[in-house]
Design a protein around this motif. Structure first.
Motif, PDB file in Angstrom:
ATOM      1  N   SER A 128       0.808  -1.216   0.000  1.00 39.65           N
ATOM      2  CA  SER A 128       0.000   0.000   0.000  1.00 39.65           C
ATOM      3  C   SER A 128       0.844   1.269   0.000  1.00 39.65           C
ATOM      4  O   SER A 128       0.518   2.234  -0.695  1.00 39.65           O
ATOM      5  CB  SER A 128      -0.928   0.006   1.219  1.00 39.65           C
ATOM      6  OG  SER A 128      -1.979  -0.920   1.054  1.00 39.65           O
ATOM      7  N   VAL A 129       1.911   1.292   0.788  1.00 36.08           N
ATOM      8  CA  VAL A 129       2.732   2.502   0.859  1.00 36.08           C
ATOM      9  C   VAL A 129       3.405   2.760  -0.483  1.00 36.08           C
ATOM     10  O   VAL A 129       3.545   3.908  -0.922  1.00 36.08           O
ATOM     11  CB  VAL A 129       3.767   2.380   1.994  1.00 36.08           C
ATOM     12  CG1 VAL A 129       4.717   3.561   2.004  1.00 36.08           C
ATOM     13  CG2 VAL A 129       3.046   2.276   3.347  1.00 36.08           C
ATOM     14  N   VAL A 130       3.810   1.701  -1.164  1.00 38.39           N
ATOM     15  CA  VAL A 130       4.414   1.837  -2.489  1.00 38.39           C
ATOM     16  C   VAL A 130       3.365   2.287  -3.503  1.00 38.39           C
ATOM     17  O   VAL A 130       3.617   3.157  -4.346  1.00 38.39           O
ATOM     18  CB  VAL A 130       5.058   0.510  -2.925  1.00 38.39           C
ATOM     19  CG1 VAL A 130       5.658   0.631  -4.317  1.00 38.39           C
ATOM     20  CG2 VAL A 130       6.118   0.082  -1.919  1.00 38.39           C
ATOM     21  N   ALA A 131       2.178   1.699  -3.420  1.00 36.74           N
ATOM     22  CA  ALA A 131       1.094   2.081  -4.327  1.00 36.74           C
ATOM     23  C   ALA A 131       0.736   3.552  -4.154  1.00 36.74           C
ATOM     24  O   ALA A 131       0.423   4.245  -5.136  1.00 36.74           O
ATOM     25  CB  ALA A 131      -0.139   1.216  -4.071  1.00 36.74           C
ATOM     26  N   ARG A 132       0.809   4.047  -2.930  1.00 34.82           N
ATOM     27  CA  ARG A 132       0.503   5.458  -2.687  1.00 34.82           C
ATOM     28  C   ARG A 132       1.516   6.364  -3.391  1.00 34.82           C
ATOM     29  O   ARG A 132       1.134   7.357  -4.031  1.00 34.82           O
ATOM     30  CB  ARG A 132       0.493   5.749  -1.181  1.00 34.82           C
ATOM     31  CG  ARG A 132       0.099   7.171  -0.852  1.00 34.82           C
ATOM     32  CD  ARG A 132       0.076   7.408   0.636  1.00 34.82           C
ATOM     33  NE  ARG A 132       1.398   7.254   1.237  1.00 34.82           N
ATOM     34  CZ  ARG A 132       1.689   7.645   2.473  1.00 34.82           C
ATOM     35  NH1 ARG A 132       0.757   8.192   3.231  1.00 34.82           N
ATOM     36  NH2 ARG A 132       2.904   7.472   2.964  1.00 34.82           N
ATOM     37  N   THR A 133       2.794   6.020  -3.313  1.00 30.57           N
ATOM     38  CA  THR A 133       3.807   6.808  -4.008  1.00 30.57           C
ATOM     39  C   THR A 133       3.621   6.740  -5.521  1.00 30.57           C
ATOM     40  O   THR A 133       3.727   7.754  -6.223  1.00 30.57           O
ATOM     41  CB  THR A 133       5.211   6.308  -3.626  1.00 30.57           C
ATOM     42  OG1 THR A 133       5.414   6.505  -2.226  1.00 30.57           O
ATOM     43  CG2 THR A 133       6.291   7.038  -4.393  1.00 30.57           C
ATOM     44  N   ALA A 134       3.345   5.540  -6.020  1.00 32.90           N
ATOM     45  CA  ALA A 134       3.126   5.386  -7.459  1.00 32.90           C
ATOM     46  C   ALA A 134       1.911   6.174  -7.917  1.00 32.90           C
ATOM     47  O   ALA A 134       1.927   6.798  -8.989  1.00 32.90           O
ATOM     48  CB  ALA A 134       2.958   3.906  -7.800  1.00 32.90           C
ATOM     49  N   ALA A 135       0.858   6.164  -7.115  1.00 33.68           N
ATOM     50  CA  ALA A 135      -0.357   6.897  -7.479  1.00 33.68           C
ATOM     51  C   ALA A 135      -0.097   8.397  -7.535  1.00 33.68           C
ATOM     52  O   ALA A 135      -0.576   9.088  -8.442  1.00 33.68           O
ATOM     53  CB  ALA A 135      -1.467   6.583  -6.487  1.00 33.68           C
ATOM     54  N   ALA A 136       0.668   8.905  -6.571  1.00 32.52           N
ATOM     55  CA  ALA A 136       0.973  10.335  -6.557  1.00 32.52           C
ATOM     56  C   ALA A 136       1.774  10.729  -7.795  1.00 32.52           C
ATOM     57  O   ALA A 136       1.509  11.770  -8.411  1.00 32.52           O
ATOM     58  CB  ALA A 136       1.744  10.694  -5.294  1.00 32.52           C
ATOM     59  N   ARG A 137       2.733   9.890  -8.173  1.00 27.61           N
ATOM     60  CA  ARG A 137       3.552  10.222  -9.341  1.00 27.61           C
ATOM     61  C   ARG A 137       2.745  10.092 -10.632  1.00 27.61           C
ATOM     62  O   ARG A 137       2.877  10.923 -11.544  1.00 27.61           O
ATOM     63  CB  ARG A 137       4.780   9.308  -9.382  1.00 27.61           C
ATOM     64  CG  ARG A 137       5.817   9.746 -10.413  1.00 27.61           C
ATOM     65  CD  ARG A 137       6.324  11.133 -10.087  1.00 27.61           C
ATOM     66  NE  ARG A 137       7.259  11.609 -11.107  1.00 27.61           N
ATOM     67  CZ  ARG A 137       7.453  12.893 -11.364  1.00 27.61           C
ATOM     68  NH1 ARG A 137       6.792  13.826 -10.689  1.00 27.61           N
ATOM     69  NH2 ARG A 137       8.322  13.263 -12.283  1.00 27.61           N
ATOM     70  N   ALA A 138       1.921   9.049 -10.714  1.00 28.07           N
ATOM     71  CA  ALA A 138       1.081   8.883 -11.899  1.00 28.07           C
ATOM     72  C   ALA A 138       0.122  10.065 -12.049  1.00 28.07           C
ATOM     73  O   ALA A 138      -0.091  10.573 -13.160  1.00 28.07           O
ATOM     74  CB  ALA A 138       0.304   7.575 -11.800  1.00 28.07           C
ATOM     75  N   ASP A 139      -0.422  10.520 -10.943  1.00 29.99           N
ATOM     76  CA  ASP A 139      -1.312  11.684 -10.964  1.00 29.99           C
ATOM     77  C   ASP A 139      -0.567  12.916 -11.467  1.00 29.99           C
ATOM     78  O   ASP A 139      -1.077  13.668 -12.309  1.00 29.99           O
ATOM     79  CB  ASP A 139      -1.862  11.903  -9.551  1.00 29.99           C
ATOM     80  CG  ASP A 139      -2.788  13.097  -9.456  1.00 29.99           C
ATOM     81  OD1 ASP A 139      -3.650  13.252 -10.337  1.00 29.99           O
ATOM     82  OD2 ASP A 139      -2.643  13.884  -8.500  1.00 29.99           O
ATOM     83  N   ALA A 140       0.644  13.112 -10.987  1.00 33.49           N
ATOM     84  CA  ALA A 140       1.416  14.286 -11.392  1.00 33.49           C
ATOM     85  C   ALA A 140       1.774  14.250 -12.877  1.00 33.49           C
ATOM     86  O   ALA A 140       1.856  15.299 -13.533  1.00 33.49           O
ATOM     87  CB  ALA A 140       2.692  14.376 -10.551  1.00 33.49           C
ATOM     88  N   LEU A 141       1.986  13.043 -13.414  1.00 33.99           N
ATOM     89  CA  LEU A 141       2.396  12.898 -14.809  1.00 33.99           C
ATOM     90  C   LEU A 141       1.217  12.794 -15.774  1.00 33.99           C
ATOM     91  O   LEU A 141       1.415  12.828 -16.990  1.00 33.99           O
ATOM     92  CB  LEU A 141       3.278  11.646 -14.964  1.00 33.99           C
ATOM     93  CG  LEU A 141       4.641  11.670 -14.275  1.00 33.99           C
ATOM     94  CD1 LEU A 141       5.311  10.307 -14.403  1.00 33.99           C
ATOM     95  CD2 LEU A 141       5.530  12.758 -14.857  1.00 33.99           C
TER      96      LEU A 141
END
Length: 370
Positions: free
Chosen positions: A95-108
């Motif tokens: 989950s913690v990794v998915a949260r970071t990935a989601a934030a970056r995907a959102d930004a991109l």
């Protein structure tokens, strides 16, 4: 809210294939067993999509990146996959990794369908770029708390490692149990050995211990210590995060790992598609597939339908989440806005509390259904 701007969604690096980036923990400290099941589901679904003609006649290609449960590694992988022109991201278990990935995907501006991460706050702000198949942690863990109360456990101890995920789980349990006469005692595993934990459990008066810790360490030593402490013979050990689901748990703990209730996201009966997929996954894994493998398969099933219906433009994919209606392995998948959840959410996948049967450790007993 970040709404999908169309210009940056259109570029695609290789017109000969439709690419999806897959984030999967395949090496330690990631839970590699879960990653292998997730990847098996993803790969099986991709193979079936291609056997059926691909996406508009083009093959679907999976670009896999090992996150190893490292948020920074996942963030770098998202950047790389975006540059490689993937139409969307899929996967991730932690989950913690998915949260970071989601934030970056959102930004991109890169669509991300999260397979297994359950943190409620998968993104800090609401976004249209991210959707999720797994239930939010608050949904599943409240069901687990109801199971504990129904089984007569109101004083709960949690053996916890420091983590946003474990802290969130502890808070959900405490908030749900307190109005119903329950309580939660938190035991910090940074400060306690398994033997010292046993001593603490004797003094707390808890009737259940929940493992909010990593696997195999310190989860396996804790279970062994508690199981072999005569003072704690009546103590229930629970693992809501699902550590007992995979074969590695059984191989390390044997009989000590049975009768440990955990959450899994499967229905009483799989759909006809699910029954067929279960057989194919069993052959691929040479073992019974976990719910994580079904999450992987369903992720590609959803993305393939979106790609067929809405094309490979990133903004078009992100805009399609509320119009998804896909028959998955565990029921029909639709996404909606759910209070307190900032991403498009399948509300809800089926939730069970199960354990391994002491009389037959490779068989699961369904103890409670949410």
């Amino acid at each position: 809210m970040n709404t999908p701007p169309s210009p940056r969604g259109a570029h695609h690096a290789d017109d000969s294939a439709v690419r999806i980036g897959a984030l999967v923990p395949l090496t330690r400290p990631g839970w590699a067993g879960a990653g292998q099941h997730l990847l098996a589901g993803l790969e099986l679904a991709v193979r079936e999509v291609n056997d059926a003609g691909g996406i508009g006649g083009k093959p679907l290609e999976l670009l896999v990146r090992d996150t190893a449960a490292d948020p920074q590694r996942a963030e770098a992988a998202v950047d790389e996959l975006a540059r490689l022109g993937v139409a969307a991201l899929a996967g991730e278990y932690h989950s913690v990794v998915a949260r970071t990935a989601a934030a970056r995907a959102d930004a991109l501006g890169l669509p991300f369908l999260c397979s297994s991460g359950v943190l409620d706050a998968l993104t800090e702000e609401p976004t249209d770029w991210v959707a999720r198949l797994a239930p939010a942690q608050s949904h599943g863990w409240r069901i687990y708390a109801d199971f504990l109360l129904g089984a007569g456990h109101s004083r709960i101890a949690v053996a916890a490692d420091p983590s946003v995920y474990w802290a969130s789980g502890t808070r959900i349990l405490r908030d749900h149990l307190a109005p119903r006469g329950g309580s939660v005692v938190e035991l910090d595993m940074r400060a306690l050995s398994p033997a010292e934990l046993c001593d603490e459990l004797v003094t707390t008066g808890a009737t259940a211990l929940l493992l909010l810790v990593g696997h195999p360490d310190p989860a396996v030593p804790i279970v062994k210590a508690v199981r072999h402490d005569q003072r704690l013979g009546d103590l229930l050990i629970g693992a809501p995060a699902g550590q007992p689901e995979l074969a590695d748990w059984a191989s390390k703990l044997g009989a000590d790992g049975t009768a440990v209730p955990f959450l899994r996201y499967l229905p009483e009966h799989l759909t006809p598609l699910g029954a067929r997929v279960e057989s194919a996954l069993r052959e691929r894994l040479a073992a019974a597939p976990s719910f994580v493998a079904f999450e992987g398969y369903d992720t590609i099933a959803v993305l393939a339908e979106v790609l067929r219906s809405h094309g490979v433009d990133r903004a078009g994919i992100a805009g399609a989440w509320p119009r998804v209606a896909v028959e998955g392995t565990r029921g029909q998948i639709r996404f909606s806005r759910t209070p307190g959840i900032g991403v498009w959410q399948w509300a809800w996948p089926p939730v069970q509390v199960v354990d391994r049967d002491p009389a037959q450790p490779d068989r699961y007993r369904v103890l409670h259904v949410g």
